[in-house]
Scaffold this active site. Structure first.
Site, PDB file in Angstrom:
ATOM      1  N   LEU A  79       0.822  -1.213   0.000  1.00  0.00           N
ATOM      2  CA  LEU A  79       0.000   0.000   0.000  1.00  0.00           C
ATOM      3  C   LEU A  79       0.857   1.264   0.000  1.00  0.00           C
ATOM      4  CD1 LEU A  79      -2.587  -0.955   2.788  1.00  0.00           C
ATOM      5  CD2 LEU A  79      -3.020  -0.884   0.321  1.00  0.00           C
ATOM      6  N   THR A  99       9.376   2.848  -0.585  1.00  0.00           N
ATOM      7  CA  THR A  99      10.441   3.762  -1.004  1.00  0.00           C
ATOM      8  C   THR A  99      11.542   3.821   0.056  1.00  0.00           C
ATOM      9  OG1 THR A  99       8.839   5.066  -2.238  1.00  0.00           O
ATOM     10  CG2 THR A  99      10.918   6.151  -1.712  1.00  0.00           C
ATOM     11  N   SER A 137       1.811  -1.710  -7.294  1.00  0.00           N
ATOM     12  CA  SER A 137       1.527  -2.916  -8.103  1.00  0.00           C
ATOM     13  C   SER A 137       0.451  -3.791  -7.451  1.00  0.00           C
ATOM     14  CB  SER A 137       2.807  -3.709  -8.381  1.00  0.00           C
ATOM     15  OG  SER A 137       3.706  -3.756  -7.301  1.00  0.00           O
ATOM     16  N   GLY A 180       2.421   4.314   1.506  1.00  0.00           N
ATOM     17  CA  GLY A 180       2.800   4.592   2.897  1.00  0.00           C
ATOM     18  C   GLY A 180       3.250   3.360   3.665  1.00  0.00           C
ATOM     19  N   ALA A 181       3.258   2.202   3.018  1.00  0.00           N
ATOM     20  CA  ALA A 181       3.678   0.981   3.730  1.00  0.00           C
ATOM     21  C   ALA A 181       5.185   1.001   4.016  1.00  0.00           C
ATOM     22  CB  ALA A 181       3.306  -0.255   2.928  1.00  0.00           C
ATOM     23  N   GLY A 182       5.953   1.696   3.164  1.00  0.00           N
ATOM     24  CA  GLY A 182       7.395   1.794   3.408  1.00  0.00           C
ATOM     25  C   GLY A 182       8.269   1.341   2.237  1.00  0.00           C
TER      26      GLY A 182
HETATM   27  P1  ADP Z   1       5.625   3.919   0.181  1.00  0.00           P
HETATM   28  O1  ADP Z   1       6.823   4.073  -0.723  1.00  0.00           O
HETATM   29  O2  ADP Z   1       5.257   2.487   0.430  1.00  0.00           O
HETATM   30  O3  ADP Z   1       4.459   4.770  -0.247  1.00  0.00           O
HETATM   31  P2  ADP Z   1       7.187   5.482   2.022  1.00  0.00           P
HETATM   32  O4  ADP Z   1       8.484   4.752   2.117  1.00  0.00           O
HETATM   33  O5  ADP Z   1       7.133   6.694   1.128  1.00  0.00           O
HETATM   34  O6  ADP Z   1       6.033   4.452   1.627  1.00  0.00           O
HETATM   35  O7  ADP Z   1       6.721   5.949   3.473  1.00  0.00           O
HETATM   36  C1  ADP Z   1       6.742   5.079   4.580  1.00  0.00           C
HETATM   37  C2  ADP Z   1       6.787   5.891   5.871  1.00  0.00           C
HETATM   38  O8  ADP Z   1       6.781   4.990   6.979  1.00  0.00           O
HETATM   39  C3  ADP Z   1       8.049   6.749   6.000  1.00  0.00           C
HETATM   40  O9  ADP Z   1       7.710   7.970   6.614  1.00  0.00           O
HETATM   41  C4  ADP Z   1       8.943   5.881   6.919  1.00  0.00           C
HETATM   42  O10 ADP Z   1       9.845   6.670   7.670  1.00  0.00           O
HETATM   43  C5  ADP Z   1       7.897   5.224   7.833  1.00  0.00           C
HETATM   44  N1  ADP Z   1       8.322   3.945   8.414  1.00  0.00           N
HETATM   45  C6  ADP Z   1       8.220   3.612   9.719  1.00  0.00           C
HETATM   46  N2  ADP Z   1       8.703   2.370   9.951  1.00  0.00           N
HETATM   47  C7  ADP Z   1       9.127   1.897   8.764  1.00  0.00           C
HETATM   48  C8  ADP Z   1       9.729   0.673   8.349  1.00  0.00           C
HETATM   49  N3  ADP Z   1       9.999  -0.303   9.210  1.00  0.00           N
HETATM   50  N4  ADP Z   1      10.032   0.529   7.036  1.00  0.00           N
HETATM   51  C9  ADP Z   1       9.757   1.515   6.153  1.00  0.00           C
HETATM   52  N5  ADP Z   1       9.199   2.697   6.477  1.00  0.00           N
HETATM   53  C10 ADP Z   1       8.878   2.897   7.769  1.00  0.00           C
END
Ligand code: ADP
Length: 168
Positions: A13, A19, A86, A15-17
């Site tokens: 999703l 990137t 995806s 915001g899942a992390g």
């Molecule tokens: P996506 O690319 O899936 O949309 P992002 O990487 O842009 O998500 O954002 C994820 C957010 O969650 C960031 O603000 C990041 O700092 C936070 N976060 C907290 N814990 C984690 C973790 N274990 N792995 C990745 N991101 C994390």
């Protein structure tokens, strides 16, 4: 030195992390002298898939394009790290079958957590009905059935998630 390429495909999703993990992983691999390249869904949509929308058909085209580029990179020894929602299983499975060394990584956090992070402010817009077809809110996300790796970003730090890769 001949490098063996691979495709590390991060799905999940918004915001899942994906990137965040992609960049951390990229840095670690580059420090160890592996050639890498990140294909980020948001950037791909500017340069490679401009004009495509968020219907299933357009999303599938976008993912196939990313897969095509990832294959070009990996067959030339580069580790292609993909960070793209995806959301549809079938097209991910299709890529898995047609690519060598395709590693599916499910970057997971419950939607409530992704929404509370709201990194780009998009969940608020989606809830307000200002964005349609938003994955997890008004559009489907089909979870991987058998991913090689799962990163539970609501339970583990970025470092812990990326360290988990080394054990695989
Ligand atoms: P996506 O690319 O899936 O949309 P992002 O990487 O842009 O998500 O954002 C994820 C957010 O969650 C960031 O603000 C990041 O700092 C936070 N976060 C907290 N814990 C984690 C973790 N274990 N792995 C990745 N991101 C994390």
């Amino acid at each position: 030195m001949k490098h063996l390429g691979a495709i590390l495909w991060l799905t999940g999703l918004s915001g899942a992390g994906k990137t965040t993990i992609a960049h951390n992983l990229d840095q670690k691999l580059q420090t160890r002298s592996y050639p890498t390249e990140i294909l980020d869904g948001d950037i791909v949509r500017i340069y490679l898939s401009q004009g495509l929308g968020f219907s299933k058909q357009d999303r599938d085209i976008n993912v196939r394009r990313i897969g095509f580029v990832a294959n070009l990179l990996s067959r030339n020894g580069i580790i292609a790290i993909i960070a793209a929602i995806s959301p549809y299983r079938q097209v991910r499975e299709e890529l898995k079958k047609t690519s060598t060394k395709f590693i599916e990584i499910y970057v997971y956090a419950p939607i409530a957590v992704c929404e509370s992070r709201d990194v780009k402010g998009l969940y608020a817009l989606a809830r307000a009905g200002q964005i349609q077809h938003f994955t997890g809110i008004s559009d489907p996300y089909e979870e991987p059935i058998n991913p090689e790796i799962i990163c539970q970003t609501d339970r583990f730090t970025v470092e812990q998630c990326v360290k988990g890769f080394a054990r695989k």
